[in-house]
Design a protein around this motif. Structure first.
Motif, PDB file in Angstrom:
ATOM      1  N   HIS A  34       1.392  -1.483  -0.355  1.00 13.51           N
ATOM      2  CA  HIS A  34       0.409   0.114   0.008  1.00 13.51           C
ATOM      3  C   HIS A  34       0.699   1.259  -0.021  1.00 13.51           C
ATOM      4  O   HIS A  34       2.416   0.926   0.126  1.00 13.51           O
ATOM      5  CB  HIS A  34      -0.345  -0.038   0.953  1.00 13.51           C
ATOM      6  CG  HIS A  34      -2.451   0.696   1.256  1.00 13.51           C
ATOM      7  ND1 HIS A  34      -1.674   2.384   1.505  1.00 13.51           N
ATOM      8  CD2 HIS A  34      -2.908   0.708   0.767  1.00 13.51           C
ATOM      9  CE1 HIS A  34      -3.036   3.228   1.509  1.00 13.51           C
ATOM     10  NE2 HIS A  34      -3.393   2.293   0.646  1.00 13.51           N
ATOM     11  N   ASP A  50      -3.409   1.913  -4.126  1.00 14.29           N
ATOM     12  CA  ASP A  50      -4.259   2.235  -3.068  1.00 14.29           C
ATOM     13  C   ASP A  50      -5.448   1.053  -3.175  1.00 14.29           C
ATOM     14  O   ASP A  50      -5.140   0.212  -3.905  1.00 14.29           O
ATOM     15  CB  ASP A  50      -4.818   3.977  -3.419  1.00 14.29           C
ATOM     16  CG  ASP A  50      -6.299   3.613  -4.762  1.00 14.29           C
ATOM     17  OD1 ASP A  50      -5.341   1.932  -5.013  1.00 14.29           O
ATOM     18  OD2 ASP A  50      -6.692   4.394  -5.116  1.00 14.29           O
ATOM     19  N   SER A  51      -5.947   1.213  -2.164  1.00 10.25           N
ATOM     20  CA  SER A  51      -6.307  -0.415  -1.932  1.00 10.25           C
ATOM     21  C   SER A  51      -8.054  -0.804  -2.693  1.00 10.25           C
ATOM     22  O   SER A  51      -7.871  -2.476  -3.436  1.00 10.25           O
ATOM     23  CB  SER A  51      -7.874   0.219  -0.867  1.00 10.25           C
ATOM     24  OG  SER A  51      -7.420   1.286   0.088  1.00 10.25           O
ATOM     25  N   SER A 139     -12.303   5.104  -1.523  1.00  8.03           N
ATOM     26  CA  SER A 139     -11.664   6.178  -1.794  1.00  8.03           C
ATOM     27  C   SER A 139     -11.660   7.265  -2.978  1.00  8.03           C
ATOM     28  O   SER A 139     -12.520   7.643  -3.385  1.00  8.03           O
ATOM     29  CB  SER A 139     -10.685   7.113  -0.584  1.00  8.03           C
ATOM     30  OG  SER A 139      -9.755   6.296  -1.232  1.00  8.03           O
ATOM     31  N   HIS A 208      -7.347  13.283   1.884  1.00  2.00           N
ATOM     32  CA  HIS A 208      -7.817  12.129   1.842  1.00  2.00           C
ATOM     33  C   HIS A 208      -9.072  12.602   1.706  1.00  2.00           C
ATOM     34  O   HIS A 208      -9.699  13.444   3.744  1.00  2.00           O
ATOM     35  CB  HIS A 208      -7.137  11.578   2.644  1.00  2.00           C
ATOM     36  CG  HIS A 208      -7.366  10.270   1.815  1.00  2.00           C
ATOM     37  ND1 HIS A 208      -8.531   9.683   2.527  1.00  2.00           N
ATOM     38  CD2 HIS A 208      -6.786   9.092   1.124  1.00  2.00           C
ATOM     39  CE1 HIS A 208      -8.723   7.693   2.647  1.00  2.00           C
ATOM     40  NE2 HIS A 208      -7.485   7.755   1.416  1.00  2.00           N
ATOM     41  N   THR A 236      -5.831   7.936  -2.657  1.00  2.00           N
ATOM     42  CA  THR A 236      -3.648   7.919  -2.345  1.00  2.00           C
ATOM     43  C   THR A 236      -3.348   8.163  -3.912  1.00  2.00           C
ATOM     44  O   THR A 236      -2.730   8.683  -4.155  1.00  2.00           O
ATOM     45  CB  THR A 236      -3.755   6.920  -0.962  1.00  2.00           C
ATOM     46  OG1 THR A 236      -3.816   5.980  -1.783  1.00  2.00           O
ATOM     47  CG2 THR A 236      -3.838   7.505   0.086  1.00  2.00           C
TER      48      THR A 236
HETATM   49  P1  13P Z   1      -6.857   4.563  -0.692  1.00  2.00           P
HETATM   50  O1  13P Z   1      -8.615   3.386  -0.223  1.00  2.00           O
HETATM   51  O2  13P Z   1      -6.827   5.715  -0.978  1.00  2.00           O
HETATM   52  O3  13P Z   1      -5.521   3.441  -0.433  1.00  2.00           O
HETATM   53  O4  13P Z   1      -7.204   4.418   1.529  1.00  2.00           O
HETATM   54  C1  13P Z   1      -6.641   3.428   1.848  1.00  2.00           C
HETATM   55  C2  13P Z   1      -6.925   3.759   3.573  1.00  2.00           C
HETATM   56  O5  13P Z   1      -6.510   2.649   4.842  1.00  2.00           O
HETATM   57  C3  13P Z   1      -6.922   5.019   3.870  1.00  2.00           C
HETATM   58  O6  13P Z   1      -6.582   5.423   5.090  1.00  2.00           O
END
Ligand code: 13P
Ligand code: SF4
Length: 323
Positions: A34, A50-51, A139, A208, A236
């Motif tokens: 990540h 990112d996730s 996000s 964010h 992110t």
């Molecule tokens: P993202 O989805 O932007 O990578 O954010 C994940 C997360 O854990 C934010 O704290």
């Protein structure tokens, strides 16, 4: 702690990296990291993102083993999407304060109060919570997910209240929002943002949507207290892309400081400043080169999800990926 590694430490680190590379080949493994991981972990990863990007990378890999350098719910997502692969989390204690704010039982009770409502869960949730959800979102795609749900449906959004209130404001949808927060992002206060705006009036601000300052930011923007011209609310990965494309030479980054590593690497001529040096996720920073090496050597610690839970959770994740 010394900021620079000594010559011997550098040699030791290089040896460790070479051993990780060797074990990776032996195990037919990939390393996913990540954007909040330490720079040295990002540097050895096959994919950093990112996730959303990480779940997509997990879904398409043909490796046998995924070493997940992130937090537990992310490794669970990879395990749900890749039931035939071994997913390793180098440190099992790498949890998430946001995911911990709601359990499957609490969600079932909330759903019972709103029968027929559509449940949208941010990806920072346990597999059990995802299994109780209709859609998962990150996000990077939360807005797209909310907009895909027909207007007549009631929506339960969880667990992040800042992301929820941001979505409520930009979509105008009357979302029911779970009162969860992440300790790292909740620590980013509007006063900090204001002070940085005053200090760097020409910088681009990247925020964010989990930030404690987002709701007030929207309020400041609406009242014209801060310029919307240089404020960008981004995931992110969205931040990393924006840093590359923007004409600005200075950037203030309001999220976990790990994200600055790739920005600085890819744009050496630009200046990147964290909103605060204290914006550090202790869970994300639990992964070290030693632990990655240990994970590959011993195949510790596999993350698994019970088949029935995984099947129900997969539906919510796949509906998100399909969007
Ligand atoms: P993202 O989805 O932007 O990578 O954010 C994940 C997360 O854990 C934010 O704290
Ligand atoms: Fe969870 Fe917050 Fe860490 Fe992200 S930064 S992994 S939301 S505790």
């Amino acid at each position: 702690m010394a900021l620079r590694l000594t010559h011997t430490e550098l040699e030791d680190a290089a040896e460790l990296v070479a051993e990780i590379e060797h074990l990776k080949q032996q195990r037919n493994a990939v390393i996913l990291a990540h954007n909040y991981q330490y720079g040295e972990i990002q540097d050895i990863a096959d994919f950093v993102g990112d996730s959303l990007g990480l779940s997509q990378a997990a879904a398409r890999t043909d490796a046998d083993v995924i070493v997940f350098c992130g937090v537990h719910f992310m490794a669970e997502t990879a395990a749900i999407l890749c039931p035939d692969k071994t997913v390793l989390l180098p440190d099992l204690k790498a949890g998430c304060s946001l995911a911990d704010t709601i359990t499957g039982e609490q969600l079932r009770a909330w759903k019972a109060e709103h029968p027929g409502a559509v449940v949208v869960s941010y990806v920072n949730t346990t597999a059990e919570v995802k299994a109780e959800s209709d859609y998962c979102c990150t996000s990077g795609n939360a807005l797209r997910v909310i907009e895909a749900i027909p207007a007549e449906h009631e929506i339960l959004f969880l667990p992040d209240m800042f992301l929820g209130s941001y979505l409520r404001q930009i979509t105008g949808r009357p979302l029911h929002i779970w009162a969860g927060e992440c300790h790292v992002h909740a620590g980013i206060k509007p006063e900090m943002v204001k002070a940085m705006h005053q200090a760097y009036p020409d910088a681009d601000f990247m925020v964010h949507p989990e930030c404690g300052c987002v709701s007030s930011y929207m309020h400041f923007l609406a009242r014209g207290c801060v310029s919307d011209k240089n404020t960008h609310i981004l995931s992110t990965e969205g931040m990393i892309q924006h840093a590359r494309q923007s004409q600005a030479s200075q950037f203030v980054v309001a999220t976990e400081i790990g994200v600055l590593h790739r920005m600085r690497q890819a744009n050496p001529e630009k200046e990147f400043m964290p909103i605060s040096d204290a914006t550090v996720c202790r869970y994300m920073k639990m992964t070290t080169l030693d632990k990655v090496h240990h994970a590959l050597q011993t195949m510790q610690h596999p993350v698994t999800v019970p088949v029935d839970v995984a099947e129900r959770a997969r539906g919510a994740i796949e509906r998100m990926i399909a969007l």
